[in-house]
Motif scaffolding. Sequence first.
Motif, PDB file in Angstrom:
ATOM      1  N   PHE A 197       0.850  -1.190   0.000  1.00  0.00           N
ATOM      2  CA  PHE A 197       0.000   0.000   0.000  1.00  0.00           C
ATOM      3  C   PHE A 197       0.883   1.236   0.000  1.00  0.00           C
ATOM      4  N   GLY A 198       0.334   2.324  -0.456  1.00  0.00           N
ATOM      5  CA  GLY A 198       1.087   3.572  -0.518  1.00  0.00           C
ATOM      6  C   GLY A 198       0.155   4.757  -0.621  1.00  0.00           C
ATOM      7  N   SER A 199       0.717   5.934  -0.448  1.00  0.00           N
ATOM      8  CA  SER A 199      -0.098   7.141  -0.500  1.00  0.00           C
ATOM      9  C   SER A 199       0.778   8.338  -0.836  1.00  0.00           C
ATOM     10  N   THR A 200       0.129   9.379  -1.333  1.00  0.00           N
ATOM     11  CA  THR A 200       0.792  10.645  -1.614  1.00  0.00           C
ATOM     12  C   THR A 200      -0.052  11.776  -1.037  1.00  0.00           C
ATOM     13  N   PHE A 201       0.599  12.650  -0.290  1.00  0.00           N
ATOM     14  CA  PHE A 201      -0.076  13.809   0.302  1.00  0.00           C
ATOM     15  C   PHE A 201       0.428  15.081  -0.374  1.00  0.00           C
ATOM     16  N   PHE A 202      -0.480  16.015  -0.592  1.00  0.00           N
ATOM     17  CA  PHE A 202      -0.142  17.280  -1.248  1.00  0.00           C
ATOM     18  C   PHE A 202      -0.459  18.442  -0.307  1.00  0.00           C
ATOM     19  N   TYR A 203       0.476  19.360  -0.228  1.00  0.00           N
ATOM     20  CA  TYR A 203       0.237  20.583   0.536  1.00  0.00           C
ATOM     21  C   TYR A 203       1.015  21.717  -0.123  1.00  0.00           C
ATOM     22  N   GLU A 226       5.046  17.666  -1.707  1.00  0.00           N
ATOM     23  CA  GLU A 226       4.466  16.326  -1.858  1.00  0.00           C
ATOM     24  C   GLU A 226       5.210  15.353  -0.946  1.00  0.00           C
ATOM     25  N   LEU A 227       4.447  14.553  -0.243  1.00  0.00           N
ATOM     26  CA  LEU A 227       5.025  13.510   0.601  1.00  0.00           C
ATOM     27  C   LEU A 227       4.406  12.183   0.184  1.00  0.00           C
ATOM     28  N   SER A 228       5.230  11.236  -0.243  1.00  0.00           N
ATOM     29  CA  SER A 228       4.718   9.941  -0.686  1.00  0.00           C
ATOM     30  C   SER A 228       5.473   8.806  -0.004  1.00  0.00           C
ATOM     31  N   PHE A 229       4.804   7.677   0.139  1.00  0.00           N
ATOM     32  CA  PHE A 229       5.436   6.487   0.722  1.00  0.00           C
ATOM     33  C   PHE A 229       4.805   5.238   0.131  1.00  0.00           C
ATOM     34  N   SER A 230       5.536   4.134   0.211  1.00  0.00           N
ATOM     35  CA  SER A 230       4.996   2.841  -0.199  1.00  0.00           C
ATOM     36  C   SER A 230       5.541   1.754   0.718  1.00  0.00           C
ATOM     37  N   PHE A 231       4.661   0.876   1.145  1.00  0.00           N
ATOM     38  CA  PHE A 231       4.998  -0.278   1.974  1.00  0.00           C
ATOM     39  C   PHE A 231       4.731  -1.558   1.187  1.00  0.00           C
ATOM     40  N   ASN A 232       5.486  -2.596   1.469  1.00  0.00           N
ATOM     41  CA  ASN A 232       5.143  -3.919   0.977  1.00  0.00           C
ATOM     42  C   ASN A 232       5.425  -4.933   2.072  1.00  0.00           C
ATOM     43  N   GLY A 233       4.712  -6.053   2.018  1.00  0.00           N
ATOM     44  CA  GLY A 233       4.889  -7.047   3.065  1.00  0.00           C
ATOM     45  C   GLY A 233       4.472  -8.423   2.611  1.00  0.00           C
ATOM     46  N   ILE A 234       4.797  -9.417   3.432  1.00  0.00           N
ATOM     47  CA  ILE A 234       4.414 -10.804   3.173  1.00  0.00           C
ATOM     48  C   ILE A 234       3.947 -11.442   4.481  1.00  0.00           C
ATOM     49  N   GLU A 235       3.112 -12.473   4.367  1.00  0.00           N
ATOM     50  CA  GLU A 235       2.640 -13.231   5.521  1.00  0.00           C
ATOM     51  C   GLU A 235       2.681 -14.714   5.192  1.00  0.00           C
ATOM     52  N   SER A 294       9.155  15.956  -1.672  1.00  0.00           N
ATOM     53  CA  SER A 294       9.557  16.785  -2.811  1.00  0.00           C
ATOM     54  C   SER A 294       8.931  18.171  -2.719  1.00  0.00           C
ATOM     55  N   TYR A 295       9.566  19.098  -3.425  1.00  0.00           N
ATOM     56  CA  TYR A 295       9.068  20.485  -3.475  1.00  0.00           C
ATOM     57  C   TYR A 295       9.086  20.955  -4.923  1.00  0.00           C
ATOM     58  N   ASN A 296       7.943  21.405  -5.401  1.00  0.00           N
ATOM     59  CA  ASN A 296       7.823  21.938  -6.752  1.00  0.00           C
ATOM     60  C   ASN A 296       8.065  23.442  -6.735  1.00  0.00           C
ATOM     61  N   ILE A 297       9.115  23.861  -7.402  1.00  0.00           N
ATOM     62  CA  ILE A 297       9.483  25.282  -7.408  1.00  0.00           C
ATOM     63  C   ILE A 297       8.395  26.077  -8.136  1.00  0.00           C
ATOM     64  N   PRO A 298       7.940  27.180  -7.549  1.00  0.00           N
ATOM     65  CA  PRO A 298       6.839  27.977  -8.128  1.00  0.00           C
ATOM     66  C   PRO A 298       7.131  28.443  -9.564  1.00  0.00           C
ATOM     67  N   GLN A 299       6.043  28.515 -10.368  1.00  0.00           N
ATOM     68  CA  GLN A 299       6.180  28.899 -11.774  1.00  0.00           C
ATOM     69  C   GLN A 299       6.707  30.316 -11.948  1.00  0.00           C
ATOM     70  N   ARG A 301      11.610  20.336  -9.828  1.00  0.00           N
ATOM     71  CA  ARG A 301      11.242  19.674  -8.572  1.00  0.00           C
ATOM     72  C   ARG A 301      12.500  19.219  -7.844  1.00  0.00           C
ATOM     73  N   VAL A 302      12.595  19.546  -6.567  1.00  0.00           N
ATOM     74  CA  VAL A 302      13.677  19.097  -5.700  1.00  0.00           C
ATOM     75  C   VAL A 302      13.113  18.001  -4.800  1.00  0.00           C
ATOM     76  N   TYR A 303      13.846  16.917  -4.648  1.00  0.00           N
ATOM     77  CA  TYR A 303      13.299  15.817  -3.860  1.00  0.00           C
ATOM     78  C   TYR A 303      14.407  15.089  -3.097  1.00  0.00           C
ATOM     79  N   VAL A 304      13.985  14.448  -2.021  1.00  0.00           N
ATOM     80  CA  VAL A 304      14.863  13.550  -1.268  1.00  0.00           C
ATOM     81  C   VAL A 304      14.106  12.247  -1.059  1.00  0.00           C
TER      82      VAL A 304
END
Length: 266
Positions: free
Chosen positions: A102-108, A112-121, A198-203, A215-218
């Motif tokens: 599962f994963g998600s992306t948040f915008f403000y 942008e903040l995004s993450f993804s997880f994976n797992g096994i059982e 990440s940060y999107n530099i203003p137009q 876009r600058v990202y880590v």
Amino acid sequence: MEFNANIATNSNKVLELAPGQQQIIAGTDGNFVTRVGGSIAELSGYNVTGVYKNQDDINKTPHLTGTVVGDYIVEDLNNDGVIDQKDQKIFGTYNPNFTYGFGSTFFYKNFELSFSFNGIEGRKIYDRAASSQDESGEGFGVPNKYYFDNRYHPVDNPNGFLAQPNMGNFSSARKLTRSSNLFYKDADYLRLRTLQLSYNIPQQVLSKLKITNARVYVTANNLLTITKYRGFNPDATSPDNILTNGYSYTNYPVARSFILGLSLTF
């Protein structure tokens, strides 16, 4: 906000082997079994229930030939008063019951903040390093802290549940219990696969530089793995032989990486 998730399952069943053949036994300790009606590379072995702490207990109970004080108590599964290969059972396979992610992306504003997880059982791994060195008690091996804290010793640790350290030759019984539930490890996990800010530099800034988008990202990869498995990597296996799938020995851990980047569109 965006969100995504997935789940998948996979199973296999051996329908037929060579004419007249009902099973294939593989692995250094002969504990991977592929048999008609079962799955590929099932982990077979003894069910250890404790440690013998005196000779009288050995004499009174069914035990593996060669058992000495400090060796493991093995369950007599068929209750015939003898501990032999008929008392071995299947403990699982490397093939998990299911995988998920599962994963998600948040915008403000421009962030942008995004993450993804994976797992096994439902995965089992044969930890060969633990059975022969790290948690075996053999004199030539360097034990890990888990073994040191939980080893049986009549004076220093009488409540220990792992076999007593042996500075001489191992008993034949101790070697046979390398193929047992003690070293078939649960390898379920939940891993934070990626995390990115990440940060999107203003137009209005970019238009002066004749840049369409910037876009600058880590990014951090494999930042966190939640698991009960004590080895280096719960994905460890022997990639060159499907018949020993789940054999873990000298496998490398998953690399953690960090990336700082700049993305430009002209």
